[in-house]
Scaffold this motif. Structure first.
Motif, short mmCIF file in Angstrom:
data_model
loop_
_atom_site.label_atom_id
_atom_site.label_comp_id
_atom_site.label_asym_id
_atom_site.label_seq_id
_atom_site.Cartn_x
_atom_site.Cartn_y
_atom_site.Cartn_z
N GLY A 51 0.85 -1.20 0.00
CA GLY A 51 0.00 0.00 0.00
C GLY A 51 0.88 1.24 0.00
N LEU A 52 0.29 2.37 0.36
CA LEU A 52 1.03 3.64 0.36
C LEU A 52 2.30 3.56 1.21
N LEU A 53 2.20 3.04 2.44
CA LEU A 53 3.36 3.05 3.32
C LEU A 53 4.44 2.07 2.86
N GLY A 54 4.03 0.87 2.47
CA GLY A 54 5.01 -0.12 2.03
C GLY A 54 5.78 0.36 0.82
N ARG A 93 0.08 -11.11 -4.85
CA ARG A 93 -0.61 -12.37 -4.52
C ARG A 93 0.28 -13.31 -3.72
N VAL A 94 1.08 -12.71 -2.84
CA VAL A 94 1.89 -13.50 -1.91
C VAL A 94 1.48 -13.08 -0.50
N ARG A 95 0.92 -14.01 0.21
CA ARG A 95 0.41 -13.70 1.55
C ARG A 95 1.42 -14.11 2.61
N VAL A 96 1.73 -13.18 3.49
CA VAL A 96 2.63 -13.50 4.60
C VAL A 96 1.80 -14.04 5.77
N GLN A 97 2.23 -15.16 6.31
CA GLN A 97 1.45 -15.78 7.38
C GLN A 97 1.96 -15.42 8.76
N PRO A 139 -11.27 0.69 4.47
CA PRO A 139 -11.01 0.57 5.91
C PRO A 139 -10.08 1.66 6.45
N TYR A 140 -10.38 2.13 7.65
CA TYR A 140 -9.45 2.96 8.43
C TYR A 140 -8.74 2.01 9.39
N ASP A 141 -7.45 2.22 9.55
CA ASP A 141 -6.61 1.43 10.46
C ASP A 141 -6.29 2.35 11.64
N SER A 180 -5.02 5.73 10.79
CA SER A 180 -6.21 6.43 11.32
C SER A 180 -6.91 7.36 10.33
N GLY A 181 -6.87 7.00 9.07
CA GLY A 181 -7.64 7.75 8.07
C GLY A 181 -7.08 9.09 7.68
N HIS A 182 -5.78 9.37 8.00
CA HIS A 182 -5.26 10.69 7.58
C HIS A 182 -3.78 10.67 7.16
N ALA A 183 -3.29 9.53 6.68
CA ALA A 183 -1.84 9.44 6.42
C ALA A 183 -1.44 9.62 4.97
N PHE A 184 -2.41 9.64 4.05
CA PHE A 184 -1.97 9.66 2.65
C PHE A 184 -1.09 10.87 2.38
N LYS A 185 -1.51 12.01 2.92
CA LYS A 185 -0.75 13.27 2.66
C LYS A 185 0.68 13.18 3.15
N PHE A 186 0.94 12.30 4.13
CA PHE A 186 2.29 12.18 4.70
C PHE A 186 3.09 11.04 4.08
C1 LIG Z 1 -12.08 6.46 2.69
C2 LIG Z 1 -10.72 6.97 3.03
C3 LIG Z 1 -10.42 8.30 2.83
C4 LIG Z 1 -9.16 8.78 3.18
N1 LIG Z 1 -8.90 10.09 2.93
C5 LIG Z 1 -7.67 10.59 3.23
C6 LIG Z 1 -7.34 11.91 2.88
O1 LIG Z 1 -8.16 12.64 2.28
N2 LIG Z 1 -6.11 12.37 3.20
C7 LIG Z 1 -5.18 11.59 3.85
O2 LIG Z 1 -4.09 12.09 4.13
N3 LIG Z 1 -5.45 10.30 4.14
C8 LIG Z 1 -6.66 9.78 3.85
N4 LIG Z 1 -6.97 8.47 4.10
C9 LIG Z 1 -5.96 7.64 4.78
C10 LIG Z 1 -4.95 6.97 3.86
O3 LIG Z 1 -5.53 6.61 2.64
C11 LIG Z 1 -4.39 5.76 4.60
O4 LIG Z 1 -3.90 6.19 5.85
C12 LIG Z 1 -3.26 5.06 3.85
O5 LIG Z 1 -3.58 4.89 2.49
C13 LIG Z 1 -2.97 3.70 4.49
O6 LIG Z 1 -1.93 3.07 3.78
P1 LIG Z 1 -1.24 1.74 4.31
O7 LIG Z 1 -0.13 1.44 3.38
O8 LIG Z 1 -0.94 1.88 5.77
O9 LIG Z 1 -2.37 0.60 4.27
P2 LIG Z 1 -3.03 -0.18 3.05
O10 LIG Z 1 -3.24 0.70 1.88
O11 LIG Z 1 -4.24 -0.87 3.59
O12 LIG Z 1 -1.96 -1.25 2.60
C14 LIG Z 1 -1.74 -2.45 3.28
C15 LIG Z 1 -1.48 -3.53 2.25
O13 LIG Z 1 -1.00 -4.70 2.93
C16 LIG Z 1 -1.51 -5.83 2.26
N5 LIG Z 1 -1.46 -6.95 3.21
C17 LIG Z 1 -2.24 -7.12 4.31
N6 LIG Z 1 -1.92 -8.26 4.94
C18 LIG Z 1 -0.92 -8.84 4.22
C19 LIG Z 1 -0.19 -10.04 4.37
N7 LIG Z 1 -0.43 -10.87 5.40
N8 LIG Z 1 0.76 -10.36 3.45
C20 LIG Z 1 1.02 -9.50 2.41
N9 LIG Z 1 0.33 -8.33 2.22
C21 LIG Z 1 -0.62 -8.00 3.12
C22 LIG Z 1 -2.93 -5.41 1.88
O14 LIG Z 1 -3.45 -6.21 0.82
C23 LIG Z 1 -2.74 -3.95 1.49
O15 LIG Z 1 -2.55 -3.79 0.10
C24 LIG Z 1 -8.20 7.93 3.76
C25 LIG Z 1 -8.49 6.57 3.94
C26 LIG Z 1 -9.74 6.09 3.58
C27 LIG Z 1 -10.04 4.64 3.79
#
Ligand SMILES: Cc1cc2nc3c(=O)[nH]c(=O)nc-3n(C[C@H](O)[C@H](O)[C@H](O)COP(=O)(O)OP(=O)(O)OC[C@H]3O[C@@H](n4cnc5c(N)ncnc54)[C@H](O)[C@@H]3O)c2cc1C
Length: 328
Positions: free
Chosen positions: A11-14, A157-161, A282-284, A306-312
């Protein structure tokens, strides 16, 4: 198999972490599904970039993130942020204005009458704070750009257990690694049980709207926000933290109460607008909405956004990469 750095979650962080490690470590990213999959917190077309937070620490972080976004855009030769003015309404607006002013960030108070003139669709909501350094982030383009420019090996499509500080076990093999990073969003907790995150299922509506609308946030409880979709007539509107608590391992099913709250918010903010699509995401969450960027039992963890990290994103990627490089 051996690897230098394994990152769990594309996702974004990874992906931001992988990009920040480019040229410094060999990185393998393991993604259970596909990048941008519909269950991930990073999926969808857009996100808001804003400097406006009531907490000056976050304003400073957003200013630093803005520099990283510009660097990413220059590096990739692609525009990711579309500058868009933002109106902030509600009880938190004064604190946001104060924090922006203290940081020297561009912001001005705008009266209801001036709003009516400039943004008639937002008339009748009272005075607001106008931020001019806000932008709409092309979220889907960001993921595609990071994917291309991370310089990492990505396996979908590789799941970590399970994992520890130096081993990652997928459904088919055990990978030994010098460093392990987990950025698995709401699923991080099942791999690193010591973190205390919860998941909520948020509902986002896309309505048809006129061009030229600003981003807006209303900090009244519950907070509501909206943003245009550049290049289309769709406007996205949502209730922040309006969805139910869920188990992220179950199927995501739209919630009738959250949908009703969304309809209510649309009716209040853009009366009569045609609802075209509802998306769920989902929000984490952490209890205090602070991010988890730390080393836990030797594992580098980026989660709890927590729903606000994309900008960072690019900044958090750098911080997580630094934890890998520091090895502390
Ligand atoms: C509706 C919505 C609106 C938002 N609006 C904003 C906004 O306007 N501004 C802002 O700054 N932020 C916003 N955010 C927050 C931002 O989008 C998230 O904080 C950020 O995208 C989270 O990224 P992530 O990489 O942590 O998680 P994710 O994007 O969830 O990535 C995690 C990835 O890990 C993978 N994964 C999970 N388990 C495993 C496993 N066992 N093995 C391998 N892979 C696995 C998943 O498939 C997933 O692709 C919003 C979020 C949502 C949901």
């Amino acid at each position: 198999m051996h690897a230098d750095v394994v990152i769990v979650g594309g996702g974004l962080l990874g992906l931001s972490t992988a990009r920040a490690l480019r040229g410094r470590r060999d990185v393998l990213v393991l993604e259970r599904d596909t990048v941008g999959n519909a269950r991930s917190g990073s999926h969808g077309r857009t996100r808001i970039f804003r400097l406006g937070y009531a907490d000056p620490r976050y304003v400073a972080m957003a200013q630093r993130a803005a520099e990283r976004w510009r660097a990413l855009e220059a590096d990739a030769g692609v525009q990711l942020l579309d500058p868009t003015p933002q109106l902030t309404f509600g009880p938190g607006a004064d604190a946001v204005f104060a924090a922006l002013a203290a940081a020297g960030a561009p912001a001005e108070r705008i009266t209801a009458a001036a709003i009516k003139k400039r943004f008639p669709a937002f008339a009748g909501r009272g005075d607001a704070v106008l931020e001019t350094a806000s932008a709409v982030i092309a979220a889907d383009r960001t993921l595609a750009t990071l994917r291309t420019h991370a310089g990492a090996e990505l396996r979908e499509r590789v799941r970590v257990q399970r994992l520890d500080a130096h081993h990652v076990e997928t459904t088919s093999e055990i990978i030994e690694a010098r460093a392990v990073v987990v950025c698995a969003g709401p699923w991080t907790r099942s791999l690193v049980p010591r973190i205390a995150t919860t998941t909520t299922l948020e509902h986002v509506g896309y309505v048809r709207a006129r061009a030229g609308l600003p981003i807006f946030i209303d900090f009244a409880e519950p907070a509501v926000y909206g943003l245009p979709t550049p290049g289309s007539d769709l406007y996205k509107l949502a209730v922040h933290h309006g969805g139910p608590a869920i188990d992220p391992d179950r199927e995501f099913v739209p919630d009738p109460d959250a949908r009703a709250a969304l309809h209510h918010a649309i009716e209040r903010w853009l009366p009569g607008a045609e609802l075209v699509e509802v998306d769920i995401c989902p929000y984490d969450n952490t209890a205090d909405e602070e991010f988890i960027v730390e080393r836990i039992d030797g594992i580098v963890v980026g989660a709890g956004t927590s729903g606000h990290a994309f900008k960072f994103g690019p900044l958090l990627g750098e911080q997580l990469a630094q934890l890998v490089l520091d090895d502390r």
